[in-house]
Scaffold this motif. Sequence first.
Motif, mmCIF file in Angstrom:
data_model
loop_
_atom_site.group_PDB
_atom_site.id
_atom_site.type_symbol
_atom_site.label_atom_id
_atom_site.label_comp_id
_atom_site.label_asym_id
_atom_site.label_seq_id
_atom_site.Cartn_x
_atom_site.Cartn_y
_atom_site.Cartn_z
ATOM 1 N N GLY A 12 13.356 5.221 -11.423
ATOM 2 C CA GLY A 12 14.659 5.514 -10.871
ATOM 3 C C GLY A 12 14.631 6.838 -10.112
ATOM 4 O O GLY A 12 13.704 7.635 -10.250
ATOM 5 N N GLN A 43 24.084 0.811 -14.204
ATOM 6 C CA GLN A 43 23.269 1.458 -15.228
ATOM 7 C C GLN A 43 23.300 0.669 -16.533
ATOM 8 O O GLN A 43 22.284 0.584 -17.241
ATOM 9 C CB GLN A 43 23.761 2.884 -15.470
ATOM 10 N N ILE A 101 20.881 -2.209 -16.227
ATOM 11 C CA ILE A 101 19.488 -1.761 -16.333
ATOM 12 C C ILE A 101 19.136 -1.434 -17.777
ATOM 13 O O ILE A 101 18.009 -1.699 -18.229
ATOM 14 C CB ILE A 101 19.264 -0.547 -15.415
ATOM 15 N N PRO A 145 15.520 -3.616 -18.780
ATOM 16 C CA PRO A 145 14.814 -2.550 -18.064
ATOM 17 C C PRO A 145 14.107 -3.020 -16.802
ATOM 18 O O PRO A 145 14.034 -2.279 -15.819
ATOM 19 C CB PRO A 145 13.814 -2.045 -19.109
ATOM 20 N N PHE A 160 15.183 -4.986 -14.725
ATOM 21 C CA PHE A 160 16.199 -5.146 -13.688
ATOM 22 C C PHE A 160 16.226 -3.946 -12.751
ATOM 23 O O PHE A 160 16.785 -4.018 -11.653
ATOM 24 C CB PHE A 160 17.563 -5.323 -14.359
ATOM 25 N N LEU A 161 15.613 -2.838 -13.183
ATOM 26 C CA LEU A 161 15.600 -1.623 -12.367
ATOM 27 C C LEU A 161 14.979 -1.873 -11.000
ATOM 28 O O LEU A 161 15.521 -1.439 -9.972
ATOM 29 C CB LEU A 161 14.841 -0.513 -13.095
ATOM 30 N N ALA A 186 17.261 -3.812 -8.751
ATOM 31 C CA ALA A 186 18.353 -2.977 -8.266
ATOM 32 C C ALA A 186 17.888 -2.090 -7.118
ATOM 33 O O ALA A 186 18.589 -1.936 -6.111
ATOM 34 C CB ALA A 186 18.904 -2.122 -9.407
#
Length: 892
Positions: free
Chosen positions: A403, A532, A535, A539, A541-542, A545
């Motif tokens: 991120g 957030q 996510i 995790p 999915f970060l 995104a």
Amino acid sequence: MPIQVEEFTEPLTRAAIDQQKELVLIRPRSYQLFLDSARAYCEGSIGGKSFLVSGHRGSGKTTLVHGAFHELREERLDREEELPILVPLHGPDILLSEERSLHDPRTPDPRAAGKNVYVQGALEQIVLALYQALVKEVTERYRVRALEEAGRDAPERSAELELELLDYVSPARLRDFWKRAGLLEAGLLQHSDPPADQAWLELLALSHAAEMYQRISGSLTQTHKNEEQATHTREVQTGGKEAQATPAIPAVLTGLLAGAGVTAGGATAFPAVASGLVASLGALTVFKLSSKRSRHQAAGRSLNFERDFSVQTLDRELPLLIEQIKRAGLHPIFVVDELDKAEKPSESIRELVKHLKKLVAEQAFFCFLTDRSYFEELETKKRTGAYPIEHTFFTHPLFIAFGPDDIHRYLSKVLALVSDRTEAQGPPPGEAGEDAHGYGAAEVESQEQAEHDERESRDGSDTELDYIALPYILLHQARMHSRDIRARLSMLTGSEGFIDLPPGQLSTATANKLDLLLQVAIEMTFSSAELQDAIERRPAFLQLALDALLYPTRMWESGETVLDLGPEAAGGFEEYLERRMIGDGSSKKATSKDEDAAESPAADSSELERPSIGEPDRDFLFGYAREVAVLLSDPFELLSRFATWRERKVELARLREEDDPGPDLTRILYLLPSLHVRGLLLRRIPAVERVYTWRFTPSGFPVAAERGRAPSAHLLDLQLQIAAKIVFVRHTAGPEGIVHPRAIELLEVALDYVEYLWRAKRSQIDLRAIGEDAEDAEAFYAYLRRRDDDVDSSIAGRCLDAVREMAGLLADPEALDKATDELDKELYAPMELTLRPPGGHRAFLTATDEAVYRFNFDPTDRSLFAEQEEEPSWEAATRLITSFRDFLENYG
């Protein structure tokens, strides 16, 4: 004040080990999970783990594993605890194809021996790598121990041990090495609490490993024979001079008795003598034959044991060897890298883990490093099937993605703003004295200090802005990819370790400002609480995104002149995400689902299945891609969200006990005034839902439609945006405001109506009600129906009222200025914008009748009146720039 760049140090390198300091790494969220699991494995609280570490190529998978291993090893060295050893394995060698395994000249046909071809080749490579890692650890420890000894032959003995370990060394020879080094008491791999038989545990593990190594790399045979036999013999025999005298006496007596008997019978002397001799000889013969006796007994047993040293026994002995190494105080961590470069990786991994699941997941610590495509294939199988076989392969499937906050924390440790290069590098060598012009050291130092102060006052502020902007520019240019960030930073760094650019160049170049603007918009959208939460639940999915938020950027760099985020563009957005999920690791690279359907039904089932994102996730992420576009096209939306974003960053920094980033964030906004004056990166096309055009190319040049536009033409754009924003807030705020989402969207479209007619080069706009011979009113309703077929009459009437209100503000500059001040005193009032048109004597619109207005300027800023021929001045543009600077100086 130059920008200094910390030297990059890779984990497990000699420099990293010798420096004995914390590694500077980009640490993803999964880093701590991996580190804690490896620590528990070394402590013996878990028997084994199996990690799948996935991510795009260059995303930092290997660095994460090596960094965690390096940190764990240094930690346990300091505490004198049992250590991990790294066992690197090359994926394509581990996952041998069937053809390569069957043609391996070292081993017989695995199929004839009843062995799986994938497992056979993998076991050989695992044993080889494990032995090499063990030899490296043992020889390095032995070398250190030898250098501490006083004996002259110690270094030679250390080299001799390494040489013999790489060839063949017997257990007796290993014991001799340990004995000569005095290691038979406490052992070589010493730690805080070693067992009493530590040395023998080490010799046992090393001997067993050497034996298994020999089976693979050479030829080794061994035979044990055990034979038992018993024999018993007894013999009696007359012979020799003494032996013959004893039987002769009875023979003579026998002859005499025989002769006497014949004489008594009346015979003459001759017959009597002859009879006695014959009787003596006969008796002598009888006694000789009966004097020899013999007895023989025998019993025997023979055992012959020939040990099986073929490679087919490795699957049974490898777990035992690993356990012996762990008992000796070393804990192997196997890292299988480059799996995406193997032939048919999906099929090979499935066959390997299926047959070695107990070893891989329960008896050792394995890390499988793959690209994104394999991870997405597993996720697709889990979603579409009921617990497929791959579900239990890996204890923890991890996806490596970073991120924005992860990378900012890393760059805060890598970049430093120092007061002077001389201070950072130390004083130059030499002695104080007079220089060539006769000045003393004090005078020279004073003169240099004065020059330094002057230079600092001139360049210091520019360099500070560069320092603030550089992380955001790097993140966007590298698309938040860790390897590309390091590469771009290396390109900017000179030989002395400083950013090798003139002060101010980073923060003033138009292309860099565009990167800064895009990254700020992405990070502001990324900080959404709803995103957030998604996510945190998933995790992996970060990465999805980040791909969604970078969608406008990737469309921009592809050369597209239009960014379409309307309803019909959702399909293209979904295809974009699926291509990102597949990467280049799939053998099926069809770009559409129709092409996938056209594939032959006989295609290899081992090929990766095309991942599917699902409509709910697609719509969810598409909404955030649209939010990025809004921030890039609406400066007031950017300013409105900026305060919330800044507060969240400050709160996160406080929770992490970091420095308050608030002042820096304010100065980031300070870097964008020229972009506000010239318009933001995107321009929304009126009357078309969520479709935009680009104002600049990725190189920082204006697109063709923007070239030649006078600075004051952008002020006309700004007036339209401000008037629309004021009316929108008035009609949606308060208890009487519009709250239904569908009606709000319709209002946004309606407020574009003035700009729509203006860019169509209409001379006037008639906003009278229907029934008053107003053709434009009928056209307005038709305009709304293009957005929504079923337009409610009451909502349509309210939208028309809003457009009339907006036109009234554009026709009255004083009213527009006043409304701007009243809109939001906390945010907009410090700007003190004066929104008069170029020349200052005409408004954007002129009212010719009730609800009928005439345009005073066309979109290129040329007056529509013959009496106004003068060129537009730069006064309004300069005033707006000053207003933004004053606002930013007083912000927060």
